[in-house]
Enzyme design. Structure first.
Site, PDB file in Angstrom:
ATOM      1  N   HIS A 144       6.451 -31.000   9.708  1.00 16.21           N
ATOM      2  CA  HIS A 144       5.765 -29.823   9.781  1.00 16.21           C
ATOM      3  C   HIS A 144       4.714 -30.060   9.108  1.00 16.21           C
ATOM      4  O   HIS A 144       3.996 -28.702   8.765  1.00 16.21           O
ATOM      5  CB  HIS A 144       7.227 -29.232   9.118  1.00 16.21           C
ATOM      6  CG  HIS A 144       8.115 -28.570  10.140  1.00 16.21           C
ATOM      7  ND1 HIS A 144       7.470 -28.562  11.568  1.00 16.21           N
ATOM      8  CD2 HIS A 144       9.254 -29.151  10.350  1.00 16.21           C
ATOM      9  CE1 HIS A 144       8.417 -28.438  12.427  1.00 16.21           C
ATOM     10  NE2 HIS A 144       9.768 -28.700  11.845  1.00 16.21           N
ATOM     11  N   ASP A 162       0.860  -1.445  -0.462  1.00 16.44           N
ATOM     12  CA  ASP A 162       0.352   0.246   0.252  1.00 16.44           C
ATOM     13  C   ASP A 162       1.081   1.112   0.031  1.00 16.44           C
ATOM     14  O   ASP A 162       1.839   1.028  -0.110  1.00 16.44           O
ATOM     15  CB  ASP A 162      -0.480   0.479   1.107  1.00 16.44           C
ATOM     16  CG  ASP A 162      -0.255   0.316   2.678  1.00 16.44           C
ATOM     17  OD1 ASP A 162       0.569   0.288   2.561  1.00 16.44           O
ATOM     18  OD2 ASP A 162      -0.854  -0.150   3.662  1.00 16.44           O
ATOM     19  N   CYS A 177       3.326  -3.724   3.371  1.00 14.53           N
ATOM     20  CA  CYS A 177       2.507  -1.759   4.285  1.00 14.53           C
ATOM     21  C   CYS A 177       2.956  -1.283   5.430  1.00 14.53           C
ATOM     22  O   CYS A 177       4.262  -1.192   5.439  1.00 14.53           O
ATOM     23  CB  CYS A 177       1.645  -2.621   4.954  1.00 14.53           C
ATOM     24  SG  CYS A 177       1.030  -3.729   6.163  1.00 14.53           S
ATOM     25  N   HIS A 193       9.476 -24.216   8.634  1.00 15.27           N
ATOM     26  CA  HIS A 193       8.643 -25.192   9.729  1.00 15.27           C
ATOM     27  C   HIS A 193       7.452 -24.916   9.143  1.00 15.27           C
ATOM     28  O   HIS A 193       6.130 -25.618   9.512  1.00 15.27           O
ATOM     29  CB  HIS A 193       9.024 -24.584  11.299  1.00 15.27           C
ATOM     30  CG  HIS A 193       9.388 -24.978  11.565  1.00 15.27           C
ATOM     31  ND1 HIS A 193       9.860 -25.284  13.767  1.00 15.27           N
ATOM     32  CD2 HIS A 193      11.224 -25.218  11.671  1.00 15.27           C
ATOM     33  CE1 HIS A 193      11.204 -25.640  13.730  1.00 15.27           C
ATOM     34  NE2 HIS A 193      11.486 -25.797  12.694  1.00 15.27           N
ATOM     35  N   THR A 223       3.117  -2.027   8.662  1.00 18.51           N
ATOM     36  CA  THR A 223       3.315  -2.573   9.825  1.00 18.51           C
ATOM     37  C   THR A 223       3.513  -4.311   9.010  1.00 18.51           C
ATOM     38  O   THR A 223       4.108  -5.281  10.289  1.00 18.51           O
ATOM     39  CB  THR A 223       2.800  -2.904  10.769  1.00 18.51           C
ATOM     40  OG1 THR A 223       0.747  -3.551  10.174  1.00 18.51           O
ATOM     41  CG2 THR A 223       2.339  -1.208  11.408  1.00 18.51           C
TER      42      THR A 223
HETATM   43  C1  RB5 Z   1      -1.950   2.683   6.561  1.00 17.73           C
HETATM   44  O1  RB5 Z   1      -1.432   3.718   7.155  1.00 17.73           O
HETATM   45  C2  RB5 Z   1      -1.169   1.495   7.365  1.00 17.73           C
HETATM   46  O2  RB5 Z   1      -2.741   0.992   8.687  1.00 17.73           O
HETATM   47  C3  RB5 Z   1      -1.283  -0.016   6.878  1.00 17.73           C
HETATM   48  O3  RB5 Z   1      -0.153   0.220   6.275  1.00 17.73           O
HETATM   49  C4  RB5 Z   1      -0.851  -1.408   7.678  1.00 17.73           C
HETATM   50  O4  RB5 Z   1      -0.059  -0.905   8.517  1.00 17.73           O
HETATM   51  C5  RB5 Z   1      -2.268  -1.745   8.319  1.00 17.73           C
HETATM   52  O5  RB5 Z   1      -1.765  -3.186   8.780  1.00 17.73           O
END
Ligand code: RB5
Length: 148
Positions: free
Chosen positions: A140, A16, A72, A105, A74
């Site tokens: 596994h 994203d 993304c 695994h 996180t």
């Molecule tokens: C975008 O602001 C953020 O929420 C997205 O990139 C991601 O981290 C969601 O899990």
């Protein structure tokens, strides 16, 4: 080390807006290593919704046997969206042991990274481990078969 766990050397990548810069950096890292990087988007920093790109990557992967990389902010949202797809085993990785163990695994076929969490150099190292580490099989396989 030679990149061998996925011998076709085709990898799908998507992000994203929050993962856009790291997606480009990973593409620049992999291309000179001989990987054919299929960029599913996004193609700018304009705000967008990560499930759209996770879904598009999972559909593109189909049963090709080729791996995927999702980025993304996180890595978490991408992994949640990707793991809704039956043929996907997506792992959020922030540590080298994650990247190795998810292959050994869990036979992960998608690595999820967070641009707001993991610096570029470590992200490249995690992708390298993910792409070069084979699945161990054995016990596994039975455990993976136990997943609904
Ligand atoms: C975008 O602001 C953020 O929420 C997205 O990139 C991601 O981290 C969601 O899990």
């Amino acid at each position: 080390m030679e990149l061998t766990a996925f011998p076709q050397k085709i990898v799908f990548i998507a992000s994203d807006h929050a993962g856009f810069a790291l997606k480009n950096a990973l593409t620049a890292y992999l291309t000179p290593l001989g990987w054919q990087v299929q960029d599913i988007g996004t193609h700018s920093k304009t705000s967008c919704d990560y499930p759209d790109f996770a879904n598009a990557l999972c559909l593109a992967m189909q049963d090709s046997g080729n791996p995927g990389i999702l980025v993304c902010g996180t890595g978490i949202g991408m992994s949640m969206a990707a793991n809704r797809h039956k043929h996907i085993r997506a792992a959020v990785c922030t540590h080298e042991f994650h990247a190795e163990a998810c292959r050994l695994h869990n036979n992960a076929n998608v690595i999820c990274l967070g641009e707001r969490v993991t610096a570029e150099g470590l992200a490249c190292r995690l992708v390298h481990l993910f792409l070069t580490t084979p699945f161990e099989g054995g016990r596994h396989t039975r455990r993976l078969e136990g997943m609904l």
